[in-house]
Structure formats: C-alpha cells, structure tokens
Design an enzyme around this catalytic site. Structure first.
Site, PDB file in Angstrom:
ATOM      1  N   CYS A  12      42.522   7.712   6.441  1.00 29.41           N
ATOM      2  CA  CYS A  12      43.084   8.610   7.448  1.00 29.41           C
ATOM      3  C   CYS A  12      44.606   8.509   7.363  1.00 29.41           C
ATOM      4  O   CYS A  12      45.143   7.646   6.649  1.00 29.41           O
ATOM      5  CB  CYS A  12      42.618   8.185   8.836  1.00 29.41           C
ATOM      6  SG  CYS A  12      43.180   6.539   9.251  1.00 29.41           S
ATOM      7  N   HIS A  81      46.299  -0.849  13.117  1.00 25.41           N
ATOM      8  CA  HIS A  81      45.618  -1.173  14.382  1.00 25.41           C
ATOM      9  C   HIS A  81      46.565  -1.618  15.492  1.00 25.41           C
ATOM     10  O   HIS A  81      46.189  -1.621  16.661  1.00 25.41           O
ATOM     11  CB  HIS A  81      44.668  -2.353  14.174  1.00 25.41           C
ATOM     12  CG  HIS A  81      43.472  -2.044  13.348  1.00 25.41           C
ATOM     13  ND1 HIS A  81      42.772  -0.876  13.462  1.00 25.41           N
ATOM     14  CD2 HIS A  81      42.828  -2.773  12.398  1.00 25.41           C
ATOM     15  CE1 HIS A  81      41.761  -0.903  12.623  1.00 25.41           C
ATOM     16  NE2 HIS A  81      41.771  -2.029  11.961  1.00 25.41           N
ATOM     17  N   CYS A 103      49.729   2.720  13.761  1.00 25.60           N
ATOM     18  CA  CYS A 103      49.492   4.172  13.740  1.00 25.60           C
ATOM     19  C   CYS A 103      50.080   4.802  15.019  1.00 25.60           C
ATOM     20  O   CYS A 103      49.897   4.267  16.119  1.00 25.60           O
ATOM     21  CB  CYS A 103      47.992   4.434  13.673  1.00 25.60           C
ATOM     22  SG  CYS A 103      47.613   6.175  13.788  1.00 25.60           S
ATOM     23  N   GLU A 133      42.342  -3.724  17.124  1.00 23.15           N
ATOM     24  CA  GLU A 133      43.002  -2.643  17.874  1.00 23.15           C
ATOM     25  C   GLU A 133      42.826  -2.868  19.378  1.00 23.15           C
ATOM     26  O   GLU A 133      43.781  -2.702  20.162  1.00 23.15           O
ATOM     27  CB  GLU A 133      42.415  -1.273  17.487  1.00 23.15           C
ATOM     28  CG  GLU A 133      43.135  -0.132  18.195  1.00 23.15           C
ATOM     29  CD  GLU A 133      42.406   1.189  18.094  1.00 23.15           C
ATOM     30  OE1 GLU A 133      41.887   1.508  17.007  1.00 23.15           O
ATOM     31  OE2 GLU A 133      42.364   1.905  19.111  1.00 23.15           O
ATOM     32  N   SER A 227      34.742  -2.929   8.672  1.00 25.41           N
ATOM     33  CA  SER A 227      35.366  -1.710   9.195  1.00 25.41           C
ATOM     34  C   SER A 227      34.471  -1.089  10.257  1.00 25.41           C
ATOM     35  O   SER A 227      33.367  -0.637   9.967  1.00 25.41           O
ATOM     36  CB  SER A 227      35.594  -0.732   8.040  1.00 25.41           C
ATOM     37  OG  SER A 227      35.682   0.579   8.524  1.00 25.41           O
TER      38      SER A 227
END
Ligand code: F3S
Length: 288
Positions: A12, A81, A103, A133, A227
């Site tokens: 992403c 994260h 991000c 995160e 993940s």
C-alpha cells in the site's frame, strides 16, 4: 485455466513510502535502525538486513543504543505503523536522528486521539491488542483508553459513569466487524462519537479480494505470517472460497490443481513486495 491477479494486491502507499525511506537513508551511508520491522514481511526484512539495516525489537533495545554523536549518529526509521509518543522522547534524549515514516493515515489517528483524549474522552480503539499500530495509538492517548477486538468485548464493556466514548479503528481492521462493534456501543445507549479510521487501501483490497475469491476455484493469499492485514484477507477469501491458501513465500505453496479448476485468484497483503507476487504468478502459470 485462468490466473487472475487482484488489482489491489501488494504494497500500500504507506508501506511503499516507509520501505523507500529506509532505502533513501541507506544511500546516505548512515547506520540505519528501524523501530520494529519496517514491514511485516520477512523477505523484505531479510533483504534490508543484508544491506546492514538493524531492527530494534522494542523499547529496551532502543534504550540500549549508544547516544548519537554528530555526523556519526545513527538514524532510526519509524515504520508505517507508528510508535507511542514516548519513543520520540527517547530518541530525542539520546540524540538519535528520527526519520519518521509513520503512514500519514496513522498519523491522523494519532492526532485525533491526542486531541479527543485531551478533551477528556475515553478512547476506544477497535483493533488487535498488542499490534504495533494499536500500541502506537494507545501511546498517544492522554487519558483512559480501551482496545476492543471482538463483539463480545464490546458487549461486556462498561464505561465509567459520565464517560464519553470516542471510537477509532486500527487502519487494517475488518470493515464489517468494526461497524458491528460500533453498533453494539450505540445500541447500549452510550455517549459515543465515532471516526472510521480504517484505511481505504485496506477496504479496497478487502473488497477486491472478496469479489475475486467469490469467483475463484482456488485462491492464493501471499503475505507475512505476522501481517494482520494479510491474515484478514485470508479470512475473507476463505469465507468465499474454501480452497484458499495462505503462503509466505513460494516454498509454502504445495498446490495440486484438479482439471476442473478454471480460475485461480491471487492476492497479497499490504506488505508483500511485487517481486514475490510475480514469482507466485509465474510459478502457477508455468506449472499448471
Ligand atoms: Fe497506511 Fe493504509 Fe497502508 S494506513 S500503511 S496506506 S494500509
């Protein structure tokens, strides 16, 4: 037999940006550390390790680093994260350069929970407890905060008298499950405000994978075993297509495709590099 690669498969925007940041820093010839693995993908992490990138597994390993010294100082890259606020403080105290590749969508959640908790709201994070995160978001809250992962936990949750709840979600959380959990809070009549902070990249990838899995006879989901977004993709695909395989690398793929198989779908989590996706695609095309 048709092989269809999900158009949303792979890195992403946020992960691409974080990985690129690490490579850019390497070009500057510094000692590079990442706080946690830069992505949840062992193939990428091993490649970076070969280039000398060291992973700081936790706060203790960061605290154990020698202080930075002027030009020689090491750079610590914060992964997509994000991290709890105290980590920035430690980096500053130690004089280590902080290269923040959090991000921007995660940064937005940090900003929201900081503001809302400073106003006295009880923050509810819908996400996986212990996920980096979620730990990062928790570490940005200035007051009470609770992590809720399952509808049952929302059912059992009882806020303090007079609490105003403010609900956010982990960016990679399952869209339908988030709404279900929010509904539970609303039905209980709590004073609740909600911001859906699920990343659209995740939603689009989940929707696209679901649609592909619904028409596939066999579905392959590629991604790191740690993940969470890949695991969720696997669950979604498995719900649509019983023959769904979760693989980390090509070595895990032990496919036996009967003649009746008409369509093989391939998708991948947000931290899966293109090279790996292409390898799997090529393997299926050549061998079946
Ligand atoms: Fe960012 Fe969304 Fe990826 S939050 S790290 S772009 S899944």
């Amino acid at each position: 037999m048709e092989i269809v690669l999900d158009e949303c498969a792979g890195f992403c925007f946020g992960v691409r940006r974080a990985v690129d940041t690490v490579y850019e820093q390497l070009e500057k010839g510094k000692t590079i550390y990442t706080y946690g693995s830069v992505v949840h993908n062992e193939v990428v992490v091993q490649e970076l390790a070969k280039r000398g990138v060291k992973v700081l597994e936790d706060k203790a390993s960061l605290l154990a680093l020698p202080p930075g010294k002027g030009e020689e100082k090491a750079a610590v890259v914060i992964r997509a994260h994000g991290v709890p606020e105290e980590i920035y403080g430690i980096l500053e105290q130690k004089g280590l350069e902080c290269v923040d590749a959090t991000c921007p969508f995660v940064k937005r959640i940090h900003r929201i929970v900081r503001e809302q908790s400073a106003q006295g709201k009880h923050i509810v994070i819908v996400g996986n407890p212990g996920h980096p995160e979620v730990e990062g978001i928790l570490g940005m809250c200035r007051g009470p905060a609770t992590v809720v992962e399952e509808p049952g936990e929302a059912e059992n949750f009882v806020p303090e008298e007079g609490d105003s709840l403010f609900v956010v979600s982990q960016t990679t959380f399952n869209y339908n499950k988030f709404h279900y959990i929010v509904e539970i809070f609303q039905e209980k009549g709590y004073n609740v405000s909600v911001v859906n902070t699920i990343c659209s990249a995740t939603k689009e990838r989940q929707q696209s994978a679901r649609a592909l899995a619904a028409r596939a006879d066999v579905m392959i989901v590629i991604g790191g075993k740690h993940s969470s977004n890949t695991r969720k993709l696997y669950e979604i695909c498995r719900g649509e297509c019983a023959n769904t395989y979760f693989i980390q690398t090509l070595d895990d793929l032990h496919l036996e495709l009967p003649k009746a198989v008409r369509l093989v779908g391939i998708t991948a989590g947000a931290s899966t590099p293109n090279k790996l996706i292409e390898e799997v695609q090529r393997h299926v095309r050549i061998n079946f």
